[in-house]
Design an enzyme around this catalytic site. Sequence first.
Site, PDB file in Angstrom:
ATOM      1  N   THR A 108       9.488 -41.792   5.757  1.00  0.00           N
ATOM      2  CA  THR A 108       9.304 -40.432   6.271  1.00  0.00           C
ATOM      3  C   THR A 108       8.021 -39.823   5.730  1.00  0.00           C
ATOM      4  O   THR A 108       7.218 -39.247   6.469  1.00  0.00           O
ATOM      5  CB  THR A 108      10.511 -39.561   5.890  1.00  0.00           C
ATOM      6  OG1 THR A 108      11.698 -40.136   6.432  1.00  0.00           O
ATOM      7  CG2 THR A 108      10.350 -38.144   6.427  1.00  0.00           C
TER       8      THR A 108
ATOM      9  N   GLU B 181      10.753 -34.371   1.156  1.00  0.00           N
ATOM     10  CA  GLU B 181      11.124 -35.063  -0.083  1.00  0.00           C
ATOM     11  C   GLU B 181      11.337 -36.559   0.091  1.00  0.00           C
ATOM     12  O   GLU B 181      11.781 -37.219  -0.827  1.00  0.00           O
ATOM     13  CB  GLU B 181      12.369 -34.409  -0.700  1.00  0.00           C
ATOM     14  CG  GLU B 181      12.064 -33.133  -1.452  1.00  0.00           C
ATOM     15  CD  GLU B 181      13.000 -32.888  -2.624  1.00  0.00           C
ATOM     16  OE1 GLU B 181      13.882 -33.730  -2.876  1.00  0.00           O
ATOM     17  OE2 GLU B 181      12.837 -31.857  -3.295  1.00  0.00           O
TER      18      GLU B 181
ATOM     19  N   ASP C  99      20.649 -41.695  -1.618  1.00  0.00           N
ATOM     20  CA  ASP C  99      20.713 -40.685  -2.683  1.00  0.00           C
ATOM     21  C   ASP C  99      21.791 -39.626  -2.475  1.00  0.00           C
ATOM     22  O   ASP C  99      22.189 -38.965  -3.435  1.00  0.00           O
ATOM     23  CB  ASP C  99      19.359 -39.980  -2.819  1.00  0.00           C
ATOM     24  CG  ASP C  99      18.246 -40.923  -3.243  1.00  0.00           C
ATOM     25  OD1 ASP C  99      18.555 -42.062  -3.633  1.00  0.00           O
ATOM     26  OD2 ASP C  99      17.073 -40.520  -3.173  1.00  0.00           O
TER      27      ASP C  99
ATOM     28  N   ALA D 269       8.698 -38.823  -6.412  1.00  0.00           N
ATOM     29  CA  ALA D 269       8.574 -39.326  -7.783  1.00  0.00           C
ATOM     30  C   ALA D 269       8.304 -40.826  -7.722  1.00  0.00           C
ATOM     31  O   ALA D 269       8.891 -41.537  -6.894  1.00  0.00           O
ATOM     32  CB  ALA D 269       9.839 -39.042  -8.580  1.00  0.00           C
TER      33      ALA D 269
ATOM     34  N   CYS E 132      -0.432   0.350   7.645  1.00  0.00           N
ATOM     35  CA  CYS E 132      -0.895   0.810   6.331  1.00  0.00           C
ATOM     36  C   CYS E 132      -2.296   1.405   6.411  1.00  0.00           C
ATOM     37  O   CYS E 132      -2.631   2.323   5.654  1.00  0.00           O
ATOM     38  CB  CYS E 132      -0.865  -0.344   5.333  1.00  0.00           C
ATOM     39  SG  CYS E 132       0.801  -0.903   4.946  1.00  0.00           S
TER      40      CYS E 132
ATOM     41  N   ARG F 159      20.424 -25.427  -7.295  1.00  0.00           N
ATOM     42  CA  ARG F 159      21.462 -25.183  -8.309  1.00  0.00           C
ATOM     43  C   ARG F 159      20.925 -25.127  -9.741  1.00  0.00           C
ATOM     44  O   ARG F 159      21.566 -24.551 -10.612  1.00  0.00           O
ATOM     45  CB  ARG F 159      22.562 -26.243  -8.204  1.00  0.00           C
ATOM     46  CG  ARG F 159      22.094 -27.675  -8.421  1.00  0.00           C
ATOM     47  CD  ARG F 159      23.151 -28.687  -8.004  1.00  0.00           C
ATOM     48  NE  ARG F 159      22.687 -30.058  -8.212  1.00  0.00           N
ATOM     49  CZ  ARG F 159      21.897 -30.700  -7.357  1.00  0.00           C
ATOM     50  NH1 ARG F 159      21.475 -30.090  -6.261  1.00  0.00           N
ATOM     51  NH2 ARG F 159      21.526 -31.941  -7.599  1.00  0.00           N
TER      52      ARG F 159
ATOM     53  N   CYS G   9      -2.522  -3.672   7.209  1.00  0.00           N
ATOM     54  CA  CYS G   9      -2.173  -3.910   8.610  1.00  0.00           C
ATOM     55  C   CYS G   9      -2.612  -2.737   9.490  1.00  0.00           C
ATOM     56  O   CYS G   9      -2.769  -1.607   9.024  1.00  0.00           O
ATOM     57  CB  CYS G   9      -0.675  -4.153   8.752  1.00  0.00           C
ATOM     58  SG  CYS G   9       0.362  -2.778   8.205  1.00  0.00           S
TER      59      CYS G   9
ATOM     60  N   ARG H 261      11.772 -25.598  -4.597  1.00  0.00           N
ATOM     61  CA  ARG H 261      12.618 -25.443  -3.416  1.00  0.00           C
ATOM     62  C   ARG H 261      12.894 -23.968  -3.120  1.00  0.00           C
ATOM     63  O   ARG H 261      12.893 -23.540  -1.968  1.00  0.00           O
ATOM     64  CB  ARG H 261      13.944 -26.177  -3.609  1.00  0.00           C
ATOM     65  CG  ARG H 261      13.839 -27.693  -3.615  1.00  0.00           C
ATOM     66  CD  ARG H 261      15.201 -28.309  -3.907  1.00  0.00           C
ATOM     67  NE  ARG H 261      15.149 -29.774  -3.932  1.00  0.00           N
ATOM     68  CZ  ARG H 261      16.197 -30.542  -4.232  1.00  0.00           C
ATOM     69  NH1 ARG H 261      17.360 -29.977  -4.543  1.00  0.00           N
ATOM     70  NH2 ARG H 261      16.075 -31.851  -4.232  1.00  0.00           N
TER      71      ARG H 261
ATOM     72  N   GLU I  52       0.825  -1.205   0.000  1.00  0.00           N
ATOM     73  CA  GLU I  52       0.000   0.000   0.000  1.00  0.00           C
ATOM     74  C   GLU I  52       0.864   1.262   0.000  1.00  0.00           C
ATOM     75  O   GLU I  52       0.549   2.247  -0.684  1.00  0.00           O
ATOM     76  CB  GLU I  52      -0.927   0.006   1.226  1.00  0.00           C
ATOM     77  CG  GLU I  52      -1.889  -1.173   1.281  1.00  0.00           C
ATOM     78  CD  GLU I  52      -1.346  -2.343   2.087  1.00  0.00           C
ATOM     79  OE1 GLU I  52      -2.148  -2.999   2.777  1.00  0.00           O
ATOM     80  OE2 GLU I  52      -0.111  -2.596   2.031  1.00  0.00           O
TER      81      GLU I  52
END
Length: 348
Positions: free
Chosen positions: A296, A291, A209, A158, A88, A216, A79, A193, A54
């Site tokens: 998990t 992931e 893994d 996946a 604001c 990256r 706010c 990510r 704003e």
Amino acid sequence: MNTMDEQYMHRCLQLAVNGRATVKPNPMVGCVIVCNGKIIGEGYHQKYGEPHAEVNAINSVEDQSLFSESTLYVNLEPCAHHGKTPPCSDLIVEKKINKVVIGCQDSFAKVAGKGIEKMRKAGIDVVVGVLEEESLDINKAFFNFHSKKRPHIILKWAQTLDGFIDIDRKKDNAIGINWITDPIMKVAVHKWRSEESAILIGNGTLLNDNPQLDTREWCGKNPLRILLSADKDISKDYKLLDGSTSTIVFSNSKDMHIENTEFIAIKENSKAIYQVLNELYNRDIQSLIVEGGKETLQRFIDSNLWDEARVLIGDKTFGKGLTAPKINIKHCSSHRISKDTILTYNNK
């Protein structure tokens, strides 16, 4: 609700997402000021600690004498409290803006209707609920964090066409990633990510893994990396422990004094997920990608501790191996990237 209100609110939402990577833990907000059917000012919250949408929109207006004839559009309630910046809603009242159209009310306790009330008491015509669903959706992590007292949780994995998340490793104890999806999918995953605050894996994914869990393949900030492991002896040779990015290891292993890496002891194995989420909430970490691997992910599903799931289905088959986690609801959307399909689930 009229079509023009929706059109200007769409523009607010377009502007808001420009701050996705820079405003956390604040919500994404865009603002448009309209006078006699013409946009005379606009802005968005650009960076945490800096002026809100704003303020930027108001400051962009050249002829501020037009405010008494203008309507201010914003996707989130202005706010009403002093934080890193002044309220604001006070500025809107001060500038004598004629009308304010809001996408959705702010559920954050320090706002929660107070900004709307303040503006209405000042005689401003306030309309709430234009493109409300869309306005809630772009800041769902922010709203979930404050309502559920935990991060917004996104599950991601996946799987093959025949429903496996990994090969059968018992045969030769193979170590290393067995890619299921097309290499181009990695770009999309790294973009995801960059948009979230933290990312978590378990011990099996670390061992098999050896992931970096960074961005990256995309231009964006690395998330906080989290390892949840019952293993008492973790080698510092893993990429996750290279000290390159902020990392937390929840384990009973000894503190190896690695740069950018914090070790936190697991208090009770069966409640380790709750310990992780409480710690992240206390640190104002609003979103978390989980992931994997299967154990998990399934623990989060079985505990009903998830908000979204993104299941990547590649065009490969394994024949046998580790079966994928199970979600007992129907996916809400499906789209393709190259040869792969992404199924999206929402846990409501």
